[in-house]
Design a protein around this motif. Structure first.
Motif, PDB file in Angstrom:
ATOM      1  N   THR A   4       8.651  36.529 -24.456  1.00 37.18           N
ATOM      2  CA  THR A   4       9.540  35.648 -23.701  1.00 37.18           C
ATOM      3  C   THR A   4       9.320  35.777 -22.205  1.00 37.18           C
ATOM      4  OG1 THR A   4      11.246  37.355 -23.726  1.00 37.18           O
ATOM      5  CG2 THR A   4      11.321  35.703 -25.487  1.00 37.18           C
ATOM      6  N   ALA A   5       8.564  36.794 -21.783  1.00 38.19           N
ATOM      7  CA  ALA A   5       8.307  36.988 -20.351  1.00 38.19           C
ATOM      8  C   ALA A   5       7.311  35.973 -19.818  1.00 38.19           C
ATOM      9  CB  ALA A   5       7.788  38.402 -20.096  1.00 38.19           C
ATOM     10  N   PHE A   6       6.488  35.415 -20.691  1.00 37.53           N
ATOM     11  CA  PHE A   6       5.371  34.597 -20.240  1.00 37.53           C
ATOM     12  C   PHE A   6       5.502  33.150 -20.708  1.00 37.53           C
ATOM     13  CE2 PHE A   6       2.919  38.789 -20.591  1.00 37.53           C
ATOM     14  CZ  PHE A   6       3.219  39.119 -19.284  1.00 37.53           C
ATOM     15  N   GLU A   7       4.764  32.290 -20.033  1.00 38.29           N
ATOM     16  CA  GLU A   7       4.756  30.858 -20.329  1.00 38.29           C
ATOM     17  C   GLU A   7       3.879  30.617 -21.557  1.00 38.29           C
ATOM     18  OE1 GLU A   7       4.682  27.443 -17.080  1.00 38.29           O
ATOM     19  OE2 GLU A   7       2.692  28.275 -17.432  1.00 38.29           O
ATOM     20  N   SER A   8       4.434  29.956 -22.564  1.00 36.22           N
ATOM     21  CA  SER A   8       3.669  29.736 -23.791  1.00 36.22           C
ATOM     22  C   SER A   8       3.035  28.354 -23.851  1.00 36.22           C
ATOM     23  CB  SER A   8       4.559  29.955 -25.019  1.00 36.22           C
ATOM     24  OG  SER A   8       5.675  29.083 -24.975  1.00 36.22           O
ATOM     25  N   ALA A   9       3.684  27.356 -23.241  1.00 35.99           N
ATOM     26  CA  ALA A   9       3.149  25.987 -23.262  1.00 35.99           C
ATOM     27  C   ALA A   9       2.182  25.788 -22.105  1.00 35.99           C
ATOM     28  CB  ALA A   9       4.284  24.978 -23.174  1.00 35.99           C
ATOM     29  N   THR A  10       1.114  25.079 -22.353  1.00 34.58           N
ATOM     30  CA  THR A  10       0.151  24.777 -21.296  1.00 34.58           C
ATOM     31  C   THR A  10       0.757  23.774 -20.326  1.00 34.58           C
ATOM     32  OG1 THR A  10      -1.694  25.128 -22.812  1.00 34.58           O
ATOM     33  CG2 THR A  10      -2.155  23.879 -20.795  1.00 34.58           C
ATOM     34  N   PRO A  11       0.810  24.100 -19.029  1.00 32.01           N
ATOM     35  CA  PRO A  11       1.421  23.171 -18.077  1.00 32.01           C
ATOM     36  C   PRO A  11       0.561  21.927 -17.876  1.00 32.01           C
ATOM     37  CG  PRO A  11       0.434  25.019 -16.918  1.00 32.01           C
ATOM     38  CD  PRO A  11       0.327  25.334 -18.384  1.00 32.01           C
ATOM     39  N   ASP A  12       1.203  20.852 -17.468  1.00 37.53           N
ATOM     40  CA  ASP A  12       0.472  19.646 -17.087  1.00 37.53           C
ATOM     41  C   ASP A  12      -0.534  20.004 -15.994  1.00 37.53           C
ATOM     42  OD1 ASP A  12       0.434  16.492 -16.833  1.00 37.53           O
ATOM     43  OD2 ASP A  12       0.549  17.333 -14.799  1.00 37.53           O
ATOM     44  N   PRO A  13      -1.778  19.495 -16.052  1.00 41.72           N
ATOM     45  CA  PRO A  13      -2.788  19.884 -15.063  1.00 41.72           C
ATOM     46  C   PRO A  13      -2.376  19.629 -13.616  1.00 41.72           C
ATOM     47  CG  PRO A  13      -3.825  18.765 -16.904  1.00 41.72           C
ATOM     48  CD  PRO A  13      -2.348  18.631 -17.103  1.00 41.72           C
ATOM     49  N   ILE A  14      -1.696  18.517 -13.358  1.00 42.99           N
ATOM     50  CA  ILE A  14      -1.269  18.230 -11.992  1.00 42.99           C
ATOM     51  C   ILE A  14      -0.184  19.209 -11.555  1.00 42.99           C
ATOM     52  CG2 ILE A  14      -0.120  16.534 -10.519  1.00 42.99           C
ATOM     53  CD1 ILE A  14      -1.619  14.349 -12.041  1.00 42.99           C
ATOM     54  N   VAL A  15       0.745  19.497 -12.454  1.00 46.11           N
ATOM     55  CA  VAL A  15       1.798  20.475 -12.167  1.00 46.11           C
ATOM     56  C   VAL A  15       1.169  21.830 -11.855  1.00 46.11           C
ATOM     57  CG1 VAL A  15       3.733  21.761 -13.156  1.00 46.11           C
ATOM     58  CG2 VAL A  15       3.559  19.288 -13.506  1.00 46.11           C
ATOM     59  N   TYR A  16       0.164  22.210 -12.647  1.00 48.05           N
ATOM     60  CA  TYR A  16      -0.479  23.513 -12.436  1.00 48.05           C
ATOM     61  C   TYR A  16      -1.177  23.579 -11.080  1.00 48.05           C
ATOM     62  CZ  TYR A  16      -3.650  27.439 -12.879  1.00 48.05           C
ATOM     63  OH  TYR A  16      -4.339  28.603 -12.643  1.00 48.05           O
ATOM     64  N   LEU A  17      -1.922  22.545 -10.715  1.00 45.76           N
ATOM     65  CA  LEU A  17      -2.618  22.549  -9.428  1.00 45.76           C
ATOM     66  C   LEU A  17      -1.631  22.586  -8.267  1.00 45.76           C
ATOM     67  CD1 LEU A  17      -5.485  19.994 -10.167  1.00 45.76           C
ATOM     68  CD2 LEU A  17      -5.688  22.480  -9.934  1.00 45.76           C
ATOM     69  N   ASP A  18      -0.549  21.854  -8.385  1.00 47.25           N
ATOM     70  CA  ASP A  18       0.492  21.901  -7.351  1.00 47.25           C
ATOM     71  C   ASP A  18       1.101  23.295  -7.263  1.00 47.25           C
ATOM     72  OD1 ASP A  18       0.136  19.254  -6.670  1.00 47.25           O
ATOM     73  OD2 ASP A  18       1.826  18.519  -7.858  1.00 47.25           O
ATOM     74  N   ARG A  19       1.294  23.917  -8.405  1.00 43.77           N
ATOM     75  CA  ARG A  19       1.878  25.259  -8.449  1.00 43.77           C
ATOM     76  C   ARG A  19       1.004  26.267  -7.712  1.00 43.77           C
ATOM     77  NH1 ARG A  19       2.387  27.817 -14.333  1.00 43.77           N
ATOM     78  NH2 ARG A  19       4.027  26.240 -14.512  1.00 43.77           N
ATOM     79  N   VAL A  20      -0.280  26.248  -7.995  1.00 41.94           N
ATOM     80  CA  VAL A  20      -1.192  27.181  -7.331  1.00 41.94           C
ATOM     81  C   VAL A  20      -1.219  26.940  -5.825  1.00 41.94           C
ATOM     82  CG1 VAL A  20      -3.594  27.922  -7.132  1.00 41.94           C
ATOM     83  CG2 VAL A  20      -2.616  27.478  -9.393  1.00 41.94           C
ATOM     84  N   ALA A  21      -1.261  25.664  -5.436  1.00 47.57           N
ATOM     85  CA  ALA A  21      -1.321  25.331  -4.012  1.00 47.57           C
ATOM     86  C   ALA A  21      -0.087  25.803  -3.263  1.00 47.57           C
ATOM     87  CB  ALA A  21      -1.502  23.829  -3.840  1.00 47.57           C
ATOM     88  N   ALA A  22       1.045  25.894  -3.950  1.00 48.80           N
ATOM     89  CA  ALA A  22       2.299  26.274  -3.295  1.00 48.80           C
ATOM     90  C   ALA A  22       2.487  27.777  -3.158  1.00 48.80           C
ATOM     91  CB  ALA A  22       3.480  25.686  -4.067  1.00 48.80           C
ATOM     92  N   THR A  23       1.647  28.571  -3.813  1.00 47.08           N
ATOM     93  CA  THR A  23       1.773  30.026  -3.716  1.00 47.08           C
ATOM     94  C   THR A  23       1.271  30.513  -2.363  1.00 47.08           C
ATOM     95  OG1 THR A  23      -0.432  30.423  -4.657  1.00 47.08           O
ATOM     96  CG2 THR A  23       1.434  30.266  -6.214  1.00 47.08           C
ATOM     97  N   GLY A  24       1.640  31.730  -2.019  1.00 46.22           N
ATOM     98  CA  GLY A  24       1.112  32.333  -0.799  1.00 46.22           C
ATOM     99  C   GLY A  24      -0.400  32.418  -0.835  1.00 46.22           C
ATOM    100  N   LEU A  25      -0.952  32.789  -1.991  1.00 45.13           N
ATOM    101  CA  LEU A  25      -2.398  32.838  -2.144  1.00 45.13           C
ATOM    102  C   LEU A  25      -3.017  31.478  -1.892  1.00 45.13           C
ATOM    103  CD1 LEU A  25      -5.160  33.907  -3.154  1.00 45.13           C
ATOM    104  CD2 LEU A  25      -4.353  33.426  -5.494  1.00 45.13           C
TER     105      LEU A  25
END
Length: 258
Positions: A4-25
Motif C-alpha cells: 500500500t506504500a507504493f503506486e500500483s497503477a501505471t500513471p498516464d504518460p502526460i501526468v507522469y512527465l508533468d510529475r517529474v518536471a515538478a520535482t526538485g530534481l
C-alpha cells in the motif's frame, strides 16, 4: 506482493512527465540544460521529443519574440497537448514527427535538446545524426539521459538489488545504458562533446522515489520476466516500504556542438 506504500497503477504518460518536471530534481537538471544550451535572442530552437510541451515556454522565453521554437514528437496525444499548452505562444510550433527522420531542412536550427528521450528510441545513433543534420555549423545540442545500470537501491539482500537493477537494465528500458554512451554516439554522429555533467539524485523517501521509479510496478514486471520470484519480490517491497530507504541513479547531461 502489493504494497500500500507504493503506486500500483501505471500513471498516464502526460501526468507522469508533468510529475517529474515538478520535482526538485526535474527543475534542477532542466535549468542546467537550459543554461548549457546558451540560447540567444533570435535563435531557432528545437525540442526533439517535446512530449506535452513541458519545456517549450522556457525555450521560447530564452529565444525571445525574435526567435522561434519547434517541438517535435512522434506521439499524437503528446503533440496535441503541447500545441494546446503553447497556443498563446506565437513563436512556438509543434510538429508530429519521428526523431529518426526529422521533418526539418538541413542546417536551419541553432540549438536543440533531447530530454530522457533517446533511452526509448529504436536507433539513438540515427537520431543523433538527424540532429546533427538539422543544426547549423556551430550549433549546440544538449541531451539528458539516465544510465540505468548505475541504479542502486539499498536492501539487506544485495542479490535482490542486483536482480532488480539487472531487470531494469536488460529488459525494462530499451537503451538503458544510453547515459554513458552519449558522448561516443554524439562524436560518431559528427559532434564534438565539450562537456559531460553527471547528476546523481539520492532518494531517501521511498514514496517519493516510487513516484519517479515505479518500484512496485517494475517489481511486478520483473517477477513476470523471471528475474525475481514472488517470495523475493515480497521481501524486496516489504523492506523498501518499511525500512530505511536509499536509492540513487546517475543522469548525464551531455553538451554537443556541431
Amino acid at each position: 506482493m502489493t504494497s500500500t506504500a507504493f503506486e500500483s497503477a501505471t500513471p498516464d504518460p502526460i501526468v507522469y512527465l508533468d510529475r517529474v518536471a515538478a520535482t526538485g530534481l526535474g527543475r534542477s537538471y532542466k535549468a542546467r540544460m537550459l543554461a548549457e544550451l546558451g540560447i540567444r535572442p533570435g535563435h531557432r530552437v528545437l525540442d526533439l521529443g517535446c512530449g506535452p510541451g513541458t519545456d517549450l515556454a522556457s525555450l521560447a522565453q530564452a529565444a525571445t519574440a525574435t526567435g522561434t521554437v519547434i517541438g517535435v514528437d512522434h506521439d499524437r496525444a503528446m503533440a496535441t497537448a503541447a500545441r494546446e499548452r503553447t497556443a498563446d505562444q506565437r513563436t512556438v510550433s509543434v510538429l508530429l514527427g519521428d526523431l529518426h527522420q526529422l521533418p526539418l531542412p538541413d542546417r536551419t536550427a541553432d540549438r536543440a535538446r533531447t530530454d530522457r528521450v533517446l533511452q526509448h528510441v529504436a536507433d539513438p545513433a540515427g537520431a543523433l545524426r538527424e540532429a546533427h543534420r538539422v543544426l547549423r555549423p556551430g550549433g549546440r545540442l544538449v541531451m539528458s539521459e539516465p544510465d540505468w545500470e548505475t541504479l542502486a537501491v539499498d536492501h539487506p539482500d544485495s542479490g535482490l538489488s542486483r536482480a532488480y537493477t539487472q531487470y531494469v537494465t536488460d529488459r525494462a528500458v530499451r537503451n538503458a545504458r544510453i547515459g554513458r554512451q552519449l558522448p561516443r554516439l554524439a562524436t560518431e554522429a559528427g559532434f564534438t562533446v565539450p562537456e559531460v555533467i553527471p547528476v546523481t539524485p539520492v532518494f531517501r523517501d521511498a514514496r517519493a522515489a516510487d513516484r519517479i521509479l515505479g518500484l512496485e510496478r517494475t517489481t511486478r514486471r520483473a517477477v513476470t520476466a523471471g528475474h525475481l520470484t514472488e517470495e523475493a519480490a515480497r521481501r524486496w517491497l516489504d523492506h523498501l516500504s518499511t525500512g530505511p530507504f536509499l536509492a540513487a541513479v546517475t543522469l548525464y547531461v551531455v553538451v554537443a556542438e556541431s
